[in-house]
Scaffold this active site. Sequence first.
Site, PDB file in Angstrom:
ATOM      1  N   GLY A  34      21.407   1.490 -13.500  1.00 42.56           N
ATOM      2  CA  GLY A  34      20.352   2.243 -12.822  1.00 42.56           C
ATOM      3  C   GLY A  34      19.847   1.641 -11.532  1.00 42.56           C
ATOM      4  O   GLY A  34      18.651   1.668 -11.264  1.00 42.56           O
ATOM      5  N   THR A  35      20.773   1.116 -10.732  1.00 36.07           N
ATOM      6  CA  THR A  35      20.348   0.651  -9.418  1.00 36.07           C
ATOM      7  C   THR A  35      21.239   1.286  -8.349  1.00 36.07           C
ATOM      8  O   THR A  35      22.443   1.437  -8.562  1.00 36.07           O
ATOM      9  CB  THR A  35      20.352  -0.895  -9.289  1.00 36.07           C
ATOM     10  OG1 THR A  35      20.017  -1.255  -7.951  1.00 36.07           O
ATOM     11  CG2 THR A  35      21.677  -1.519  -9.671  1.00 36.07           C
ATOM     12  N   HIS A  39      11.393  -8.830  -8.264  1.00 37.70           N
ATOM     13  CA  HIS A  39      10.438  -8.203  -7.337  1.00 37.70           C
ATOM     14  C   HIS A  39       9.000  -8.257  -7.840  1.00 37.70           C
ATOM     15  O   HIS A  39       8.156  -7.478  -7.395  1.00 37.70           O
ATOM     16  CB  HIS A  39      10.859  -6.752  -7.057  1.00 37.70           C
ATOM     17  CG  HIS A  39      12.168  -6.653  -6.332  1.00 37.70           C
ATOM     18  ND1 HIS A  39      12.926  -5.507  -6.268  1.00 37.70           N
ATOM     19  CD2 HIS A  39      12.858  -7.572  -5.623  1.00 37.70           C
ATOM     20  CE1 HIS A  39      14.024  -5.732  -5.564  1.00 37.70           C
ATOM     21  NE2 HIS A  39      14.012  -6.973  -5.171  1.00 37.70           N
ATOM     22  N   ASN A  67      12.917  -4.206 -11.399  1.00 39.72           N
ATOM     23  CA  ASN A  67      11.754  -3.385 -11.751  1.00 39.72           C
ATOM     24  C   ASN A  67      10.492  -4.230 -11.851  1.00 39.72           C
ATOM     25  O   ASN A  67      10.538  -5.406 -12.191  1.00 39.72           O
ATOM     26  CB  ASN A  67      12.002  -2.649 -13.062  1.00 39.72           C
ATOM     27  CG  ASN A  67      13.116  -1.631 -12.924  1.00 39.72           C
ATOM     28  OD1 ASN A  67      13.501  -1.302 -11.796  1.00 39.72           O
ATOM     29  ND2 ASN A  67      13.634  -1.154 -14.020  1.00 39.72           N
TER      30      ASN A  67
HETATM   31  P1  NAD Z   1      16.650   3.151  -6.642  1.00 37.87           P
HETATM   32  O1  NAD Z   1      15.504   4.078  -6.843  1.00 37.87           O
HETATM   33  O2  NAD Z   1      17.093   2.859  -5.267  1.00 37.87           O
HETATM   34  O3  NAD Z   1      17.901   3.709  -7.445  1.00 37.87           O
HETATM   35  C1  NAD Z   1      17.784   4.195  -8.759  1.00 37.87           C
HETATM   36  C2  NAD Z   1      19.173   4.373  -9.320  1.00 37.87           C
HETATM   37  O4  NAD Z   1      19.048   4.758 -10.676  1.00 37.87           O
HETATM   38  C3  NAD Z   1      19.974   5.452  -8.612  1.00 37.87           C
HETATM   39  O5  NAD Z   1      21.271   4.956  -8.334  1.00 37.87           O
HETATM   40  C4  NAD Z   1      20.028   6.600  -9.636  1.00 37.87           C
HETATM   41  O6  NAD Z   1      21.237   7.338  -9.568  1.00 37.87           O
HETATM   42  C5  NAD Z   1      19.936   5.839 -10.936  1.00 37.87           C
HETATM   43  N1  NAD Z   1      19.339   6.573 -12.056  1.00 37.87           N
HETATM   44  C6  NAD Z   1      18.318   7.466 -12.039  1.00 37.87           C
HETATM   45  N2  NAD Z   1      18.015   7.876 -13.268  1.00 37.87           N
HETATM   46  C7  NAD Z   1      18.871   7.213 -14.114  1.00 37.87           C
HETATM   47  C8  NAD Z   1      19.059   7.200 -15.529  1.00 37.87           C
HETATM   48  N3  NAD Z   1      18.293   7.933 -16.354  1.00 37.87           N
HETATM   49  N4  NAD Z   1      20.038   6.396 -16.055  1.00 37.87           N
HETATM   50  C9  NAD Z   1      20.823   5.649 -15.233  1.00 37.87           C
HETATM   51  N5  NAD Z   1      20.689   5.629 -13.890  1.00 37.87           N
HETATM   52  C10 NAD Z   1      19.722   6.402 -13.339  1.00 37.87           C
HETATM   53  O7  NAD Z   1      16.274   1.825  -7.450  1.00 37.87           O
HETATM   54  P2  NAD Z   1      16.659   0.292  -7.224  1.00 37.87           P
HETATM   55  O8  NAD Z   1      18.110   0.187  -6.930  1.00 37.87           O
HETATM   56  O9  NAD Z   1      16.077  -0.410  -8.387  1.00 37.87           O
HETATM   57  O10 NAD Z   1      15.883  -0.153  -5.897  1.00 37.87           O
HETATM   58  C11 NAD Z   1      14.613   0.336  -5.573  1.00 37.87           C
HETATM   59  C12 NAD Z   1      13.505  -0.686  -5.384  1.00 37.87           C
HETATM   60  O11 NAD Z   1      12.274  -0.067  -5.782  1.00 37.87           O
HETATM   61  C13 NAD Z   1      13.600  -1.925  -6.218  1.00 37.87           C
HETATM   62  O12 NAD Z   1      13.294  -2.973  -5.358  1.00 37.87           O
HETATM   63  C14 NAD Z   1      12.487  -1.832  -7.285  1.00 37.87           C
HETATM   64  O13 NAD Z   1      11.742  -3.037  -7.328  1.00 37.87           O
HETATM   65  C15 NAD Z   1      11.553  -0.784  -6.777  1.00 37.87           C
HETATM   66  N6  NAD Z   1      11.118   0.187  -7.832  1.00 37.87           N
HETATM   67  C16 NAD Z   1      10.818  -0.222  -9.116  1.00 37.87           C
HETATM   68  C17 NAD Z   1      10.439   0.702 -10.082  1.00 37.87           C
HETATM   69  C18 NAD Z   1      10.106   0.238 -11.479  1.00 37.87           C
HETATM   70  O14 NAD Z   1       9.622  -0.871 -11.662  1.00 37.87           O
HETATM   71  N7  NAD Z   1      10.343   1.054 -12.525  1.00 37.87           N
HETATM   72  C19 NAD Z   1      10.371   2.060  -9.762  1.00 37.87           C
HETATM   73  C20 NAD Z   1      10.656   2.449  -8.442  1.00 37.87           C
HETATM   74  C21 NAD Z   1      11.031   1.496  -7.487  1.00 37.87           C
END
Ligand code: NAD
Length: 253
Positions: free
Chosen positions: A195-196, A126, A109
């Site tokens: 949560g990934t 990241h 994140n």
């Molecule tokens: P992703 O969006 O690909 O996956 C999110 C995962 O979280 C999914 O598997 C989903 O089922 C799960 N999820 C959703 N809500 C949840 C909850 N309340 N509790 C538990 N699990 C939950 O995310 P990723 O795998 O981190 O990869 C996406 C890329 O996008 C990363 O490189 C990241 O840097 C970036 N990103 C970061 C943010 C942030 O900083 N908050 C937000 C969006 C994307």
Amino acid sequence: MPFQELINNASEKLAKADRLVVLTGAGVSAESGIATFRDAMQGLWAKFNPEELASPSGFRRDPKLVWEWYEERRSNVARNRPNPAHYALAELEKIFLSSNRKFTLVTQNVDGFHMQAGSNNVLELHGNIVKNRCFREDRLLSDAEIERETVPPKCKHCGSYVRPGVVWFGENLPQDTLSEAFEKAEKADYCLVIGTSGLVQPAASIPVVARQSGAFVVEINSLESAITPISHIFLQGKAGETLPQIVTEIKKY
Ligand code: NAD
């Protein structure tokens, strides 16, 4: 097996672990109101391909569009706060460190919420969306080093555009941070993945390496993911509800 029994098993093992590595993804911030990657590409931005917005070539092609997309995401982060999942991880760190056990938090994140919640020593794979870097020279820029008359603003040193301090598609991850994350994964005896989707490399290999090195792998996710098949225990649920339960449980040991 009933969910509470899975929580108890995961907690019992965690209470006995010596070297914990935690990997978090966008799902850990979903309950804070930050869109996961999939959700972020909906609505206003659905017509854009992620690589068009989050890549050096996308920024070169349309710097204003990319800057504005990130400004919107930054103001969303500024409006929101860490949730119980972030606080539970900060507490877990304290529990581990106070008993001389190793704790490493690796996050994909970019929102900085783990630090806001009190976690120390977070490995941000990241980058961080709040930070700014010079697009040409790549160094971090303080506010005083930024000229804000244009969109995007410009670096006062070289006149190049300023970009957000995140890692884009096609860019290398910070090498030292990445090496440290993999080193800790190789030594871990417990790996908690939260949560990934497990689709973005190389972060997705961290639990795989931990498991191959003998760690017990526990996943928390509201849906099955690419990590689920390598997990010893899959806790299907929200991070903000499940993590505090685990912390409550391990305090009983
Ligand atoms: P992703 O969006 O690909 O996956 C999110 C995962 O979280 C999914 O598997 C989903 O089922 C799960 N999820 C959703 N809500 C949840 C909850 N309340 N509790 C538990 N699990 C939950 O995310 P990723 O795998 O981190 O990869 C996406 C890329 O996008 C990363 O490189 C990241 O840097 C970036 N990103 C970061 C943010 C942030 O900083 N908050 C937000 C969006 C994307």
